[in-house]
Design a protein around this motif. Structure first.
Motif, PDB file in Angstrom:
ATOM      1  N   ALA A   1      44.672  43.613  36.461  1.00  0.00           N
ATOM      2  CA  ALA A   1      43.894  42.441  36.044  1.00  0.00           C
ATOM      3  C   ALA A   1      44.497  41.160  36.607  1.00  0.00           C
ATOM      4  CB  ALA A   1      43.838  42.379  34.519  1.00  0.00           C
ATOM      5  N   SER A   2      45.820  41.078  36.640  1.00  0.00           N
ATOM      6  CA  SER A   2      46.487  39.900  37.194  1.00  0.00           C
ATOM      7  C   SER A   2      46.199  39.763  38.683  1.00  0.00           C
ATOM      8  CB  SER A   2      47.991  39.998  36.953  1.00  0.00           C
ATOM      9  OG  SER A   2      48.681  38.936  37.556  1.00  0.00           O
ATOM     10  N   LEU A   3      46.183  40.879  39.398  1.00  0.00           N
ATOM     11  CA  LEU A   3      45.875  40.843  40.834  1.00  0.00           C
ATOM     12  C   LEU A   3      44.440  40.401  41.072  1.00  0.00           C
ATOM     13  CD1 LEU A   3      47.764  44.028  42.093  1.00  0.00           C
ATOM     14  CD2 LEU A   3      48.190  41.665  42.794  1.00  0.00           C
ATOM     15  N   ASN A   4      43.533  40.759  40.154  1.00  0.00           N
ATOM     16  CA  ASN A   4      42.155  40.275  40.275  1.00  0.00           C
ATOM     17  C   ASN A   4      42.117  38.753  40.288  1.00  0.00           C
ATOM     18  OD1 ASN A   4      40.487  42.479  40.616  1.00  0.00           O
ATOM     19  ND2 ASN A   4      40.139  42.802  38.420  1.00  0.00           N
ATOM     20  N   LYS A   5      42.887  38.139  39.410  1.00  0.00           N
ATOM     21  CA  LYS A   5      42.948  36.672  39.365  1.00  0.00           C
ATOM     22  C   LYS A   5      43.503  36.098  40.666  1.00  0.00           C
ATOM     23  CE  LYS A   5      45.195  36.407  35.383  1.00  0.00           C
ATOM     24  NZ  LYS A   5      45.850  35.833  34.181  1.00  0.00           N
ATOM     25  N   GLN A   6      44.567  36.707  41.167  1.00  0.00           N
ATOM     26  CA  GLN A   6      45.179  36.222  42.405  1.00  0.00           C
ATOM     27  C   GLN A   6      44.239  36.387  43.596  1.00  0.00           C
ATOM     28  OE1 GLN A   6      49.331  37.597  42.989  1.00  0.00           O
ATOM     29  NE2 GLN A   6      49.259  38.296  40.847  1.00  0.00           N
TER      30      GLN A   6
ATOM     31  N   ASP B   1      45.657  45.994  48.676  1.00  0.00           N
ATOM     32  CA  ASP B   1      46.449  47.219  48.867  1.00  0.00           C
ATOM     33  C   ASP B   1      47.318  47.490  47.638  1.00  0.00           C
ATOM     34  OD1 ASP B   1      45.456  47.844  51.348  1.00  0.00           O
ATOM     35  OD2 ASP B   1      47.119  46.935  52.472  1.00  0.00           O
ATOM     36  N   GLN B   2      47.953  46.433  47.136  1.00  0.00           N
ATOM     37  CA  GLN B   2      48.785  46.587  45.944  1.00  0.00           C
ATOM     38  C   GLN B   2      47.950  47.076  44.760  1.00  0.00           C
ATOM     39  OE1 GLN B   2      51.178  43.094  45.020  1.00  0.00           O
ATOM     40  NE2 GLN B   2      51.295  42.567  47.195  1.00  0.00           N
ATOM     41  N   GLN B   3      46.762  46.528  44.659  1.00  0.00           N
ATOM     42  CA  GLN B   3      45.885  46.893  43.552  1.00  0.00           C
ATOM     43  C   GLN B   3      45.484  48.364  43.623  1.00  0.00           C
ATOM     44  OE1 GLN B   3      42.042  44.813  43.273  1.00  0.00           O
ATOM     45  NE2 GLN B   3      42.707  44.086  41.261  1.00  0.00           N
ATOM     46  N   GLU B   4      45.131  48.815  44.816  1.00  0.00           N
ATOM     47  CA  GLU B   4      44.731  50.216  44.975  1.00  0.00           C
ATOM     48  C   GLU B   4      45.912  51.160  44.773  1.00  0.00           C
ATOM     49  OE1 GLU B   4      42.804  50.474  48.749  1.00  0.00           O
ATOM     50  OE2 GLU B   4      40.981  49.448  48.056  1.00  0.00           O
ATOM     51  N   GLN B   5      47.112  50.712  45.163  1.00  0.00           N
ATOM     52  CA  GLN B   5      48.290  51.528  44.919  1.00  0.00           C
ATOM     53  C   GLN B   5      48.560  51.652  43.421  1.00  0.00           C
ATOM     54  OE1 GLN B   5      49.774  53.335  47.060  1.00  0.00           O
ATOM     55  NE2 GLN B   5      51.409  54.085  45.716  1.00  0.00           N
TER      56      GLN B   5
ATOM     57  N   VAL C   1      36.649  53.593  39.625  1.00  0.00           N
ATOM     58  CA  VAL C   1      36.788  52.209  40.083  1.00  0.00           C
ATOM     59  C   VAL C   1      35.471  51.716  40.664  1.00  0.00           C
ATOM     60  CG1 VAL C   1      37.925  50.703  41.760  1.00  0.00           C
ATOM     61  CG2 VAL C   1      39.258  52.400  40.498  1.00  0.00           C
ATOM     62  N   LYS C   2      35.092  50.502  40.288  1.00  0.00           N
ATOM     63  CA  LYS C   2      33.929  49.831  40.855  1.00  0.00           C
ATOM     64  C   LYS C   2      34.322  48.398  41.177  1.00  0.00           C
ATOM     65  CE  LYS C   2      30.476  52.569  38.348  1.00  0.00           C
ATOM     66  NZ  LYS C   2      29.330  52.529  37.396  1.00  0.00           N
ATOM     67  N   TYR C   3      33.436  47.704  41.908  1.00  0.00           N
ATOM     68  CA  TYR C   3      33.695  46.309  42.268  1.00  0.00           C
ATOM     69  C   TYR C   3      32.507  45.466  41.845  1.00  0.00           C
ATOM     70  CZ  TYR C   3      37.625  48.057  44.975  1.00  0.00           C
ATOM     71  OH  TYR C   3      38.800  48.658  45.346  1.00  0.00           O
ATOM     72  N   ASP C   4      32.793  44.300  41.273  1.00  0.00           N
ATOM     73  CA  ASP C   4      31.712  43.430  40.825  1.00  0.00           C
ATOM     74  C   ASP C   4      31.203  42.573  41.985  1.00  0.00           C
ATOM     75  OD1 ASP C   4      33.533  41.379  41.204  1.00  0.00           O
ATOM     76  OD2 ASP C   4      33.964  41.108  39.080  1.00  0.00           O
ATOM     77  N   ASP C   5      30.362  41.583  41.678  1.00  0.00           N
ATOM     78  CA  ASP C   5      29.749  40.756  42.723  1.00  0.00           C
ATOM     79  C   ASP C   5      30.775  39.938  43.493  1.00  0.00           C
ATOM     80  OD1 ASP C   5      27.344  41.750  41.915  1.00  0.00           O
ATOM     81  OD2 ASP C   5      26.827  40.030  40.641  1.00  0.00           O
ATOM     82  N   ASN C   6      31.905  39.663  42.899  1.00  0.00           N
ATOM     83  CA  ASN C   6      32.975  38.925  43.584  1.00  0.00           C
ATOM     84  C   ASN C   6      33.974  39.867  44.255  1.00  0.00           C
ATOM     85  OD1 ASN C   6      32.094  36.286  42.815  1.00  0.00           O
ATOM     86  ND2 ASN C   6      32.898  36.671  40.750  1.00  0.00           N
ATOM     87  N   LYS C   7      33.610  41.135  44.326  1.00  0.00           N
ATOM     88  CA  LYS C   7      34.464  42.165  44.908  1.00  0.00           C
ATOM     89  C   LYS C   7      35.799  42.301  44.169  1.00  0.00           C
ATOM     90  CE  LYS C   7      32.523  41.824  49.563  1.00  0.00           C
ATOM     91  NZ  LYS C   7      32.797  41.632  51.023  1.00  0.00           N
ATOM     92  N   LEU C   8      35.742  42.006  42.855  1.00  0.00           N
ATOM     93  CA  LEU C   8      36.914  42.206  42.013  1.00  0.00           C
ATOM     94  C   LEU C   8      36.826  43.576  41.355  1.00  0.00           C
ATOM     95  CD1 LEU C   8      37.226  38.699  40.315  1.00  0.00           C
ATOM     96  CD2 LEU C   8      38.385  39.554  42.370  1.00  0.00           C
TER      97      LEU C   8
END
Length: 658
Positions: free
Chosen positions: A168-173, A190-194, A207-214
């Motif tokens: 979640a923190s990486l989503n913000k970054q 890459d860090q997020q997927e790891q 895993v899915k991605y929203d409209d902002n690709k988060l």
């Protein structure tokens, strides 16, 4: 001319960007989770090249397959790891209950060879005490495995919450970086997927991605773990009144919590919970079933004999009372029940969960549930309208008696749950005080008349009860006068049975016998007597036979032989002996362990194939990057030459104008 300069300069910029990307790929060739990057370019209107974004080369379908296969492998690996440890202990000959059973009953057989030998009785007592201790020891090991799994599950929950918080923190970054610089946050993704791969070793996630690709991360059952810049934490649920109850998982949404189906978790969490909630529970109950049956059958048989001191046999073993749990929705929390094993009916006890359901305030039924929570059996209705406080009601074919307490304000659909086999093995105790308490002798003795003309001899057929209120045996030791105590055969070969009064009264006969086996049963006297007799051949007219209390039975082993033979009887579940029941547990452990090992190996192969497929698309190839580097260097040199040519042309033009 400016166009030539522009073309050459854009070529240098393009080559520089792609050389930089190639350098980044090469530098991260050994970085776990790194996805190969590629810098895209397009031809620019008016000449030259335009550098676009540098993006990762990924296939989300392959990534999801890696995560799914990682979860599947972790499930089997964690389950197999716990089972391997269990298998190594249970399968060890030195700790096998079967070995202790063999030793105990072998020593009992030796005591039967000379019931007057105190030393052999003491050895038998010691052997049974060791057997009981081994049941306790093995049951304790099972409980320790439950605690070990619980501790690891708790640690995993902390790790999961930490990982989802990082995602979640990486989503913000990522959102901040990409919205302010217009550049792709490749390394952060890459860090997020790891992190997702690490998470998938604990749980099966989607895993899915929203409209902002988060990234959004859901459990396989659909509940969200990560939504944009926030994560929902997992927590363990348990019953503080019953720490051995199945452990549960709930997902916190801040203001409320949602229970998660534990059978859909996957990953190491799923494997550990399956081991703890399913297998450990099954093993505990199987051991408990054996302990209950051993206690009941040995106690019932010992009560039918006389001990070393000529007294009625006592209970050899005991277990703790069966614990019952009131449903929290019951109308009256003070209304409860008590449960015991129906004496002599332990073969009907199963490892299922039992539930008493009140059909009405004066009627109940018993329902049992298997390890999947499905109804396995259901009794008929039992009327308690005339019950007094403390009355027990036998539930036919279920092996339990239910005690109704008074006053009790039962209501329709009140429920009381219990597991008869749960703690029986851990609480098994030797109630006998010494080897003298083994009731090896029969409570009656039989003899043939001295003047008999035939060779027919009399023997005890069976002893079914020594209860003074329900048999011919007195409280102090002896036979009531009204009990069958002699038989005689007249000139027609008919038998007459007399009591012990003087003069004797006829209890049955004269009657022609159709068989010389279970004679009192044929004459209708066996139930009230609590014993029966056989003749090994046809008597002759005038023959007589006597029955009396075995006041001199020190060397008698009639009941002891039956006690010792209980080891071979199909008493556990009505289908297996004591040893065979334990062997079935060992077999189940070995079979499950082997199956999990196979599944762990095959799932590892599948996982490695998925990783290889992902790497084929996303991993860095040094050979490919070396070729790219040469190509981009040549492109850079060529672009530089274009600039040189443009400069030379421009210089020539200036000179001509002068």
């Amino acid at each position: 001319m400016s166009s030539l300069y522009s073309i050459g300069l854009s070529g240098l910029q393009s080559s520089t960007a792609r050389i930089t990307t190639t350098g980044q790929n090469t530098a991260n060739v050994d970085t776990e989770g790194y996805s190969r990057q590629n810098t895209a370019t397009v031809s620019r209107s008016g000449g030259g090249v335009l550098v676009q974004n540098t993006d990762r080369i990924v296939n989300q379908y392959l990534n999801q397959q890696v995560w799914s296969d990682t979860s599947n492998h972790s499930y089997y690996e964690s389950y197999h790891s716990m089972m391997s440890s269990f298998d190594s202990i249970v399968g060890e000959e030195s700790v096998s209950i079967s070995s202790y059973l063999d030793n105990a009953f072998s020593s009992l057989q030796k005591a039967n060879s000379d019931p007057t030998d105190s030393a052999s009785r003491a050895h038998a007592y010691s052997s049974f005490r060791e057997m009981v201790a081994q049941y306790n020891e093995l049951s304790g090991y099972v409980s320790n495995q439950r605690e070990l799994a619980s501790d690891e599950i708790s640690t995993n929950v902390d790790s999961i919450n930490n990982i989802t918080e990082q995602i979640a923190s990486l989503n913000k970054q990522i959102f901040k970086l990409e919205s302010t610089t217009q550049n792709s946050a490749n390394e952060l993704r890459d860090q997020q997927e790891q992190l997702v791969k690490e998470l998938s070793s604990f749980l099966d996630v989607k895993v899915k991605y929203d409209d902002n690709k988060l990234m959004t991360v859901n459990l396989s059952s659909g509940q969200p773990l990560v939504l944009q810049d926030g994560n929902n934490e997992l927590a363990l649920t348990s019953n503080p009144k019953n720490p051995d109850a199945p452990i549960g998982i709930e997902l916190s949404f801040g203001r409320y919590e949602v229970n998660i189906p534990t059978d859909e978790l996957g990953g190491s969490m799923g494997g550990l919970i399956a081991f703890r909630n399913e297998f450990v529970t099954t093993a505990e109950r199987m051991l408990g079933q054996q302990a209950l049956v051993l206690t009941d059958t040995m106690n019932q048989q010992n009560q039918l004999g006389l001990d070393f001191n000529g007294e009625y046999g006592i209970n050899l073993f005991s277990t703790d009372p069966i614990n019952t749990v009131n449903n929290p929705n019951n109308n009256d929390a003070s209304a409860n029940i008590a449960v015991r094993v129906t004496p002599g009916a332990s073969s009907e006890i199963t490892t299922d969960t039992y539930e008493v359901v009140m059909n009405s305030p004066t009627e109940f039924k018993v329902v049992t549930y298997d390890d999947q929570g499905r109804i396995s059996r259901e009794s008929g209705a039992i009327d308690i309208s005339a019950a007094a406080s403390g009355d027990y009601f036998t539930v036919p074919e279920f092996g339990v008696d239910i005690q109704i307490n008074s006053p009790a304000n039962y209501s329709s659909d009140d429920r009381f749950q219990f597991v008869p086999t749960k703690s029986a093995a851990s609480s098994l105790r030797l109630s006998a005080r010494s080897g003298d308490d083994f009731a090896l002798a029969a409570p009656i003795s039989v003899s043939r008349g001295d003047q008999n003309l035939s060779e027919a001899s009399i023997s005890i057929s069976s002893i079914t009860s020594t209860d003074p209120s329900a048999s011919a045996f007195t409280q102090s030791g002896g036979l009531y006068n009204y009990a069958p105590q002699s038989l005689s055969f007249d000139a027609n070969g008919d038998v007459t049975v007399y009591d012990g009064n003087a003069p004797a009264n006829i209890l049955a006969g004269p009657q022609t016998l159709t068989d010389y086996t279970d004679i009192l049963e044929e004459l209708g006297l066996a139930a009230g007597a609590g014993f029966d007799i056989n003749l090994d051949g046809p008597p002759k007219p005038g023959d007589s036979f006597s029955i009396g209390f075995n006041a001199d039975g020190e060397s008698d082993n009639f009941n002891g032989l039956i006690l010792a033979n209980l080891q071979n009887e199909s008493t556990v579940g009505g289908t297996r002996s004591y040893s065979a029941a334990f062997s079935s547990l060992v077999t189940e452990v070995g079979s499950l362990t082997a199956s999990l090992k196979t599944n762990s190996s095959s799932s590892e192969v599948v996982m490695n194939q998925s990783v290889a497929a992902r790497d084929q698309v996303s991993a860095v190839s040094l050979d490919e990057e070396a070729v790219n580097l040469i190509r981009f260097q040549q492109s850079y040199t060529a672009s530089a030459q274009v600039l040189t040519a443009a400069q030379s042309t421009f210089s020539t033009l200036i000179s001509a104008l002068r």
